[in-house]
Design a protein around this motif. Structure first.
Motif, mmCIF file in Angstrom:
data_model
loop_
_atom_site.group_PDB
_atom_site.id
_atom_site.type_symbol
_atom_site.label_atom_id
_atom_site.label_comp_id
_atom_site.label_asym_id
_atom_site.label_seq_id
_atom_site.Cartn_x
_atom_site.Cartn_y
_atom_site.Cartn_z
ATOM 1 N N ALA A 28 27.991 -28.271 -1.681
ATOM 2 C CA ALA A 28 26.752 -27.907 -2.359
ATOM 3 C C ALA A 28 25.870 -27.134 -1.383
ATOM 4 N N ILE A 29 25.570 -25.881 -1.726
ATOM 5 C CA ILE A 29 24.656 -25.073 -0.927
ATOM 6 C C ILE A 29 23.277 -25.175 -1.554
ATOM 7 N N VAL A 30 22.258 -25.381 -0.724
ATOM 8 C CA VAL A 30 20.902 -25.616 -1.226
ATOM 9 C C VAL A 30 19.941 -24.599 -0.614
ATOM 10 N N ALA A 31 19.259 -23.857 -1.474
ATOM 11 C CA ALA A 31 18.308 -22.830 -1.032
ATOM 12 C C ALA A 31 16.874 -23.260 -1.331
ATOM 13 N N HIS A 32 15.977 -22.841 -0.474
ATOM 14 C CA HIS A 32 14.574 -23.213 -0.602
ATOM 15 C C HIS A 32 13.834 -22.306 -1.588
ATOM 16 N N GLY A 33 12.612 -22.703 -1.935
ATOM 17 C CA GLY A 33 11.748 -21.891 -2.783
ATOM 18 C C GLY A 33 11.024 -20.840 -1.972
ATOM 19 N N ALA A 34 10.204 -20.057 -2.657
ATOM 20 C CA ALA A 34 9.553 -18.924 -1.996
ATOM 21 C C ALA A 34 8.530 -19.354 -0.963
ATOM 22 N N GLY A 35 7.897 -20.505 -1.168
ATOM 23 C CA GLY A 35 6.781 -20.866 -0.301
ATOM 24 C C GLY A 35 7.102 -21.800 0.838
ATOM 25 N N ALA A 36 8.368 -22.180 1.008
ATOM 26 C CA ALA A 36 8.720 -23.125 2.069
ATOM 27 C C ALA A 36 10.161 -22.902 2.492
ATOM 28 N N PHE A 55 29.046 -35.335 -0.884
ATOM 29 C CA PHE A 55 29.142 -33.879 -0.906
ATOM 30 C C PHE A 55 28.961 -33.295 0.496
ATOM 31 N N SER A 56 29.715 -32.232 0.782
ATOM 32 C CA SER A 56 29.375 -31.396 1.923
ATOM 33 C C SER A 56 28.146 -30.586 1.531
ATOM 34 N N THR A 57 27.187 -30.471 2.445
ATOM 35 C CA THR A 57 25.941 -29.785 2.103
ATOM 36 C C THR A 57 25.613 -28.711 3.136
ATOM 37 N N LEU A 58 24.981 -27.656 2.656
ATOM 38 C CA LEU A 58 24.540 -26.573 3.528
ATOM 39 C C LEU A 58 23.176 -26.083 3.049
ATOM 40 N N ARG A 59 22.122 -26.441 3.788
ATOM 41 C CA ARG A 59 20.797 -25.870 3.558
ATOM 42 C C ARG A 59 20.665 -24.635 4.439
ATOM 43 N N PHE A 60 19.879 -23.656 3.979
ATOM 44 C CA PHE A 60 19.733 -22.445 4.788
ATOM 45 C C PHE A 60 18.388 -21.786 4.531
ATOM 46 N N ASN A 61 17.995 -20.928 5.460
ATOM 47 C CA ASN A 61 16.787 -20.120 5.320
ATOM 48 C C ASN A 61 17.134 -18.715 4.851
ATOM 49 N N PHE A 62 16.245 -18.128 4.074
ATOM 50 C CA PHE A 62 16.349 -16.701 3.796
ATOM 51 C C PHE A 62 15.782 -15.926 4.990
ATOM 52 N N PRO A 63 16.171 -14.659 5.159
ATOM 53 C CA PRO A 63 15.753 -13.896 6.344
ATOM 54 C C PRO A 63 14.254 -13.812 6.550
ATOM 55 N N TYR A 64 13.471 -13.716 5.480
ATOM 56 C CA TYR A 64 12.030 -13.564 5.670
ATOM 57 C C TYR A 64 11.418 -14.788 6.349
ATOM 58 N N VAL A 65 11.987 -15.970 6.106
ATOM 59 C CA VAL A 65 11.513 -17.178 6.772
ATOM 60 C C VAL A 65 11.870 -17.128 8.255
ATOM 61 N N ALA A 94 37.917 -24.442 3.013
ATOM 62 C CA ALA A 94 38.435 -23.421 2.102
ATOM 63 C C ALA A 94 38.849 -23.990 0.747
ATOM 64 N N ASP A 95 39.168 -25.263 0.677
ATOM 65 C CA ASP A 95 39.654 -25.852 -0.569
ATOM 66 C C ASP A 95 38.547 -26.423 -1.446
ATOM 67 N N ALA A 96 37.348 -26.508 -0.927
ATOM 68 C CA ALA A 96 36.261 -27.152 -1.664
ATOM 69 C C ALA A 96 35.603 -26.183 -2.641
ATOM 70 N N PRO A 97 35.424 -26.576 -3.897
ATOM 71 C CA PRO A 97 34.611 -25.756 -4.805
ATOM 72 C C PRO A 97 33.175 -25.713 -4.303
ATOM 73 N N VAL A 98 32.537 -24.559 -4.455
ATOM 74 C CA VAL A 98 31.178 -24.359 -3.947
ATOM 75 C C VAL A 98 30.204 -24.261 -5.115
ATOM 76 N N TRP A 99 29.158 -25.064 -5.062
ATOM 77 C CA TRP A 99 28.092 -25.026 -6.056
ATOM 78 C C TRP A 99 26.841 -24.466 -5.410
ATOM 79 N N ALA A 100 26.130 -23.613 -6.122
ATOM 80 C CA ALA A 100 24.897 -23.007 -5.626
ATOM 81 C C ALA A 100 23.705 -23.704 -6.267
ATOM 82 N N ILE A 101 22.832 -24.244 -5.434
ATOM 83 C CA ILE A 101 21.666 -24.991 -5.890
ATOM 84 C C ILE A 101 20.425 -24.366 -5.263
ATOM 85 N N GLY A 102 19.373 -24.210 -6.040
ATOM 86 C CA GLY A 102 18.182 -23.612 -5.459
ATOM 87 C C GLY A 102 16.905 -24.131 -6.073
#
Length: 216
Positions: A28-36, A55-65, A94-102
């Protein structure tokens, strides 16, 4: 903490991420909102609860942050970043299905990336920002009907970004495979008037709905 390379149209950059391997074979990949950024307590609580469910999890920042700016850059930059982060996640398992969460903006950018060809198992929106508050005449939904993977919308009943609710429901009806979970009395960050809870607790409280959807 990991560093994820991203090839923006303006040149190469790197964004920060937090990768935690789980045991259930799903990422599960988790993206932040615009203000944080990715270290907002809401996202930390939400992602930790997901990881506790295996779940395997991956939080990340967008470039502007990463660049210390408060306002998001072009949507094209966010879309490229989502693709790079999804590629990074697949390289870890490589075998894990990836879900996009934001959360809000992060989810909308994920949906645009999927509409433009990014491959994921499905999408989860933690408060989809259908329009700016008070501006329902400018909906951000033209790409949603083209998305073929399952979409879960978790929405606060009082969220100003989806009022009037009838307009939001009409948009959801145009989607190919969409489910809505309503948070009674919830606002855009799922706060409920009269109920004081830490942001991390609010985030973790949503994981039950996400887990049921991802494992249905």
């Amino acid at each position: 903490m990991v560093s994820i390379p991203v090839e923006l149209p303006t040149g190469p950059v790197a964004v920060s991420g937090d990768w935690q391997r789980g045991a259930n074979g799903v990422t599960a990949i988790v993206a932040h909102g615009a203000g944080a950024g990715m270290d907002h307590p809401f996202l930390i609580g939400f992602t930790a609860a997901l990881h506790d469910q295996g779940f395997s999890t991956l939080r990340f920042n967008f470039p502007y942050v990463e660049q210390g700016r408060r306002m998001p850059g072009p949507a094209s930059h966010a879309i490229v970043t989502w693709r790079a982060v999804a590629d990074f996640a697949r390289a870890q398992d490589a075998d894990a299905p990836v879900w996009a969460i934001g959360k809000s903006y992060g989810g909308r950018m994920a949906s645009m990336a999927v509409a433009e060809g990014m491959e994921v198992a499905g999408l989860v929106y933690l408060g989809y920002p259908l329009h700016a508050p008070g501006k329902p005449e400018k909906p951000r939904a033209e790409h949603l009907p083209s998305i073929g993977v399952p979409q879960l919308f978790i929405e606060g009943e009082n969220d100003p970004f989806i009022q009037p609710v009838s307009q939001f429901e009409e948009v959801v009806a145009t989607c190919q495979d969409a489910t809505v979970v309503w948070i009674e009395g919830g606002g855009h960050t799922f706060e409920v008037k009269g109920l004081r809870r830490p942001a991390s607790e609010i985030g973790s409280s949503l994981v039950t709905f996400v887990t049921e959807f991802l494992t249905r």
